[in-house]
Write a protein that holds these residues in place. Structure first.
Motif, PDB file in Angstrom:
ATOM      1  N   ASP A 111      -1.723  -7.013  -1.624  1.00 53.83           N
ATOM      2  CA  ASP A 111      -2.451  -5.785  -1.318  1.00 53.83           C
ATOM      3  C   ASP A 111      -1.758  -4.615  -2.006  1.00 53.83           C
ATOM      4  O   ASP A 111      -0.673  -4.199  -1.595  1.00 53.83           O
ATOM      5  CB  ASP A 111      -2.498  -5.568   0.194  1.00 53.83           C
ATOM      6  N   LEU A 112      -2.383  -4.083  -3.064  1.00 58.00           N
ATOM      7  CA  LEU A 112      -1.841  -2.957  -3.824  1.00 58.00           C
ATOM      8  C   LEU A 112      -2.700  -1.703  -3.649  1.00 58.00           C
ATOM      9  O   LEU A 112      -2.618  -0.779  -4.467  1.00 58.00           O
ATOM     10  CB  LEU A 112      -1.763  -3.311  -5.308  1.00 58.00           C
ATOM     11  N   ALA A 113      -3.503  -1.648  -2.605  1.00 59.18           N
ATOM     12  CA  ALA A 113      -4.427  -0.543  -2.412  1.00 59.18           C
ATOM     13  C   ALA A 113      -3.684   0.782  -2.272  1.00 59.18           C
ATOM     14  O   ALA A 113      -2.530   0.834  -1.840  1.00 59.18           O
ATOM     15  CB  ALA A 113      -5.284  -0.788  -1.175  1.00 59.18           C
ATOM     16  N   PHE A 114      -4.374   1.862  -2.650  1.00 60.31           N
ATOM     17  CA  PHE A 114      -3.873   3.232  -2.505  1.00 60.31           C
ATOM     18  C   PHE A 114      -2.621   3.497  -3.343  1.00 60.31           C
ATOM     19  O   PHE A 114      -1.708   4.196  -2.907  1.00 60.31           O
ATOM     20  CB  PHE A 114      -3.591   3.555  -1.030  1.00 60.31           C
ATOM     21  N   ARG A 141       0.831  -1.201   0.000  1.00 65.09           N
ATOM     22  CA  ARG A 141       0.000   0.000   0.000  1.00 65.09           C
ATOM     23  C   ARG A 141       0.868   1.254   0.000  1.00 65.09           C
ATOM     24  O   ARG A 141       1.917   1.290   0.651  1.00 65.09           O
ATOM     25  CB  ARG A 141      -0.904   0.039   1.232  1.00 65.09           C
ATOM     26  N   TYR A 142       0.403   2.281  -0.711  1.00 68.96           N
ATOM     27  CA  TYR A 142       1.079   3.585  -0.708  1.00 68.96           C
ATOM     28  C   TYR A 142       2.562   3.493  -1.090  1.00 68.96           C
ATOM     29  O   TYR A 142       3.406   4.139  -0.475  1.00 68.96           O
ATOM     30  CB  TYR A 142       0.993   4.236   0.673  1.00 68.96           C
ATOM     31  N   VAL A 143       2.905   2.710  -2.080  1.00 67.78           N
ATOM     32  CA  VAL A 143       4.331   2.623  -2.427  1.00 67.78           C
ATOM     33  C   VAL A 143       4.740   3.624  -3.500  1.00 67.78           C
ATOM     34  O   VAL A 143       5.912   3.721  -3.826  1.00 67.78           O
ATOM     35  CB  VAL A 143       4.736   1.196  -2.869  1.00 67.78           C
ATOM     36  N   ASN A 144       3.790   4.381  -4.062  1.00 69.21           N
ATOM     37  CA  ASN A 144       4.191   5.473  -4.941  1.00 69.21           C
ATOM     38  C   ASN A 144       3.658   6.796  -4.411  1.00 69.21           C
ATOM     39  O   ASN A 144       2.989   7.553  -5.103  1.00 69.21           O
ATOM     40  CB  ASN A 144       3.762   5.226  -6.392  1.00 69.21           C
ATOM     41  N   LEU A 192     -12.168  -3.900  -5.322  1.00 70.50           N
ATOM     42  CA  LEU A 192     -12.105  -2.817  -6.308  1.00 70.50           C
ATOM     43  C   LEU A 192     -12.834  -1.573  -5.797  1.00 70.50           C
ATOM     44  O   LEU A 192     -13.252  -0.723  -6.586  1.00 70.50           O
ATOM     45  CB  LEU A 192     -12.732  -3.277  -7.627  1.00 70.50           C
ATOM     46  N   SER A 193     -12.962  -1.444  -4.500  1.00 69.55           N
ATOM     47  CA  SER A 193     -13.726  -0.337  -3.930  1.00 69.55           C
ATOM     48  C   SER A 193     -13.030   1.005  -4.147  1.00 69.55           C
ATOM     49  O   SER A 193     -11.819   1.082  -4.289  1.00 69.55           O
ATOM     50  CB  SER A 193     -13.962  -0.576  -2.432  1.00 69.55           C
ATOM     51  N   THR A 228      -6.242 -13.702  -3.186  1.00 63.15           N
ATOM     52  CA  THR A 228      -6.874 -12.444  -2.802  1.00 63.15           C
ATOM     53  C   THR A 228      -6.028 -11.279  -3.301  1.00 63.15           C
ATOM     54  O   THR A 228      -4.805 -11.283  -3.183  1.00 63.15           O
ATOM     55  CB  THR A 228      -7.059 -12.344  -1.275  1.00 63.15           C
ATOM     56  N   LEU A 229      -6.708 -10.263  -3.835  1.00 65.79           N
ATOM     57  CA  LEU A 229      -6.032  -9.093  -4.403  1.00 65.79           C
ATOM     58  C   LEU A 229      -6.823  -7.849  -4.050  1.00 65.79           C
ATOM     59  O   LEU A 229      -8.046  -7.806  -4.205  1.00 65.79           O
ATOM     60  CB  LEU A 229      -5.948  -9.230  -5.927  1.00 65.79           C
ATOM     61  N   SER A 230      -6.124  -6.828  -3.570  1.00 68.98           N
ATOM     62  CA  SER A 230      -6.758  -5.538  -3.304  1.00 68.98           C
ATOM     63  C   SER A 230      -6.222  -4.495  -4.260  1.00 68.98           C
ATOM     64  O   SER A 230      -5.015  -4.242  -4.307  1.00 68.98           O
ATOM     65  CB  SER A 230      -6.508  -5.088  -1.856  1.00 68.98           C
TER      66      SER A 230
END
Length: 198
Positions: free
Chosen positions: A85-88, A51-54, A145-146, A113-115
């Motif tokens: 988890d790739l969110a945000f 999350r938040y890696v860029n 995909l929210s 599972t994938l975000s």
């Protein structure tokens, strides 16, 4: 010597590490390259948080985003991952073809599972790539995909004087996603934000 020490450190982690959370770290291209090397041939790491890696740098300007990771290349190495988890993250700023995303999702054979929450994949080309990759996947059982604005491009409703029950209008992105859900026999959980009342 430093490179050899880094390689030895990575190798020493492989037999034991099951979950790794690198969220809120601006990895950049060099960080992603190191992560890919660590994932190569790693069958023990099953959970990865990115999350938040860029994130923007300290000056907070739009042009200061760290170069985002390549999802396709990352998943090519992450053969043991079951949860990602790739969110945000900002998918549309990656500079990579959206077809990479489609290919990555379709080729990940162990991913369950994938975000992709808040990853800006609501636009037509990105949503279509996600949908096609999801349709081709035989392993993904849950995807988030929210908060991606998937219904934002829906056409306007018909005029009020139109006779009969109006057909519900959905965006092309949502339509592509519906087709993917029908095609994917493994999917059990799809997270989308609730629609506000009209």
């Amino acid at each position: 010597a430093e490179a050899e020490a880094e390689a030895e450190a990575e190798a020493s982690l492989r037999p034991r590490l099951r979950a790794l959370d690198l969220s809120c770290n601006p990895l950049g291209e060099s960080g992603v390259a190191s992560l890919r090397r660590g994932l190569r041939g790693n069958e023990t790491l099953t959970h990865l948080g990115l999350r938040y890696v860029n994130l923007p740098r300290a000056d907070n300007s739009d042009s200061s985003l760290e170069p985002p990771f390549s999802l396709a290349r990352l998943l090519e190495e992450a053969t043991g991952l079951t949860s990602l988890d790739l969110a945000f993250n900002i998918a549309q700023g990656s500079g990579h073809a959206v077809e990479d995303l489609q290919r990555a999702l379709g080729s990940a054979t162990r991913l369950r599972t994938l975000s992709l929450a808040r990853c800006c994949v609501g636009g037509w080309r990105r949503a279509r790539a996600v949908a096609r990759g999801l349709a081709a996947s035989t392993s993904i059982t849950a995807i988030d995909l929210s908060h991606n604005g998937l219904g934002a491009a829906a056409p306007p409703p018909p005029p009020a004087g139109q006779q009969g029950s109006p057909r519900p209008f959905i965006s092309m992105a949502v339509e592509a996603l519906c087709r993917a859900v029908r095609a994917n026999g493994a999917l059990r959980v799809l997270r989308l934000p609730p629609h506000p009342p009209r």
